[in-house]
Enzyme design. Sequence first.
Site, PDB file in Angstrom:
ATOM      1  N   SER A  66      15.639 -12.154  22.727  1.00 51.69           N
ATOM      2  CA  SER A  66      16.951 -12.387  23.328  1.00 51.69           C
ATOM      3  C   SER A  66      16.775 -12.570  24.836  1.00 51.69           C
ATOM      4  O   SER A  66      16.047 -11.815  25.478  1.00 51.69           O
ATOM      5  CB  SER A  66      17.870 -11.187  23.060  1.00 51.69           C
ATOM      6  N   GLY A  67      17.391 -13.611  25.382  1.00 53.41           N
ATOM      7  CA  GLY A  67      17.257 -13.867  26.809  1.00 53.41           C
ATOM      8  C   GLY A  67      16.044 -14.686  27.186  1.00 53.41           C
ATOM      9  O   GLY A  67      15.812 -14.944  28.372  1.00 53.41           O
ATOM     10  N   SER A 138      14.628 -14.702  15.146  1.00 52.37           N
ATOM     11  CA  SER A 138      13.764 -14.703  13.956  1.00 52.37           C
ATOM     12  C   SER A 138      12.509 -13.878  14.195  1.00 52.37           C
ATOM     13  O   SER A 138      11.407 -14.429  14.279  1.00 52.37           O
ATOM     14  CB  SER A 138      13.407 -16.134  13.532  1.00 52.37           C
TER      15      SER A 138
END
Length: 236
Positions: A66-67, A138
């Site tokens: 994330s990010g 994922s």
Amino acid sequence: MPILLGIGRVCAIESSMEPTMSKPKPEQTSSNTSTNIVWHDGEISRADRATMLGHRGCTLWLTGLSGSGKSTVGVALEKALADRGVLSYRLDGDNIRHGLNANLGFSADDRQENIRRVGEVARLMTDAGLVTISSFISPYQADRDRVRQIHAAAGIEFIEVFINTPIEICEQRDPKGLYKKARAGEIKGFTGIDDPYESPAAAELVLDTGSLSIEQSVELLITELVGLGILPNEPV
């Protein structure tokens, strides 16, 4: 009277872009509980679609923390492809959970089912001739390998792109404030904090958006697609 699409584009397609072959039928997975079903072939081949569109289809699977920049790169790539006359579509992690996967949470089983569904949708869209840009954390190697396998079984190009941005940079960015919540214990099972991220063992392309600009990342992706014969050398 037949409708002809993209007549002016046909000359831009190299014959090597799509070999002439019968389309492999997708294999049923062990989890398929449907019975008495038979795959129904159509009369339009994948090569026909490539000729109409002026390019081949493929699935670009952007994976990372994330990010890390998956969605940002995906948005910029979609725009760059449109500027070249290439039909593409983005499948984004949060967007998919607003509809198709709205009934899934973030347990290991739900994450697996999330990626399975997205993998099947990506395969269908790529079979239709689109460059499908899938931006998903994922985190599990087995899930990504499963998506690769369903593409391979159908003879469809799958390109894994590891957005390998260090977690320190991802946490500094924290565009949704999720790392802050995870550090405070407000979110459990957050990838990279208290749930693992399994880095790709053999991604076709690795991008670090901590050192590469978005423009540079997009340029490398397009170079990869041209090199693989997915896109023609010149815009269609």
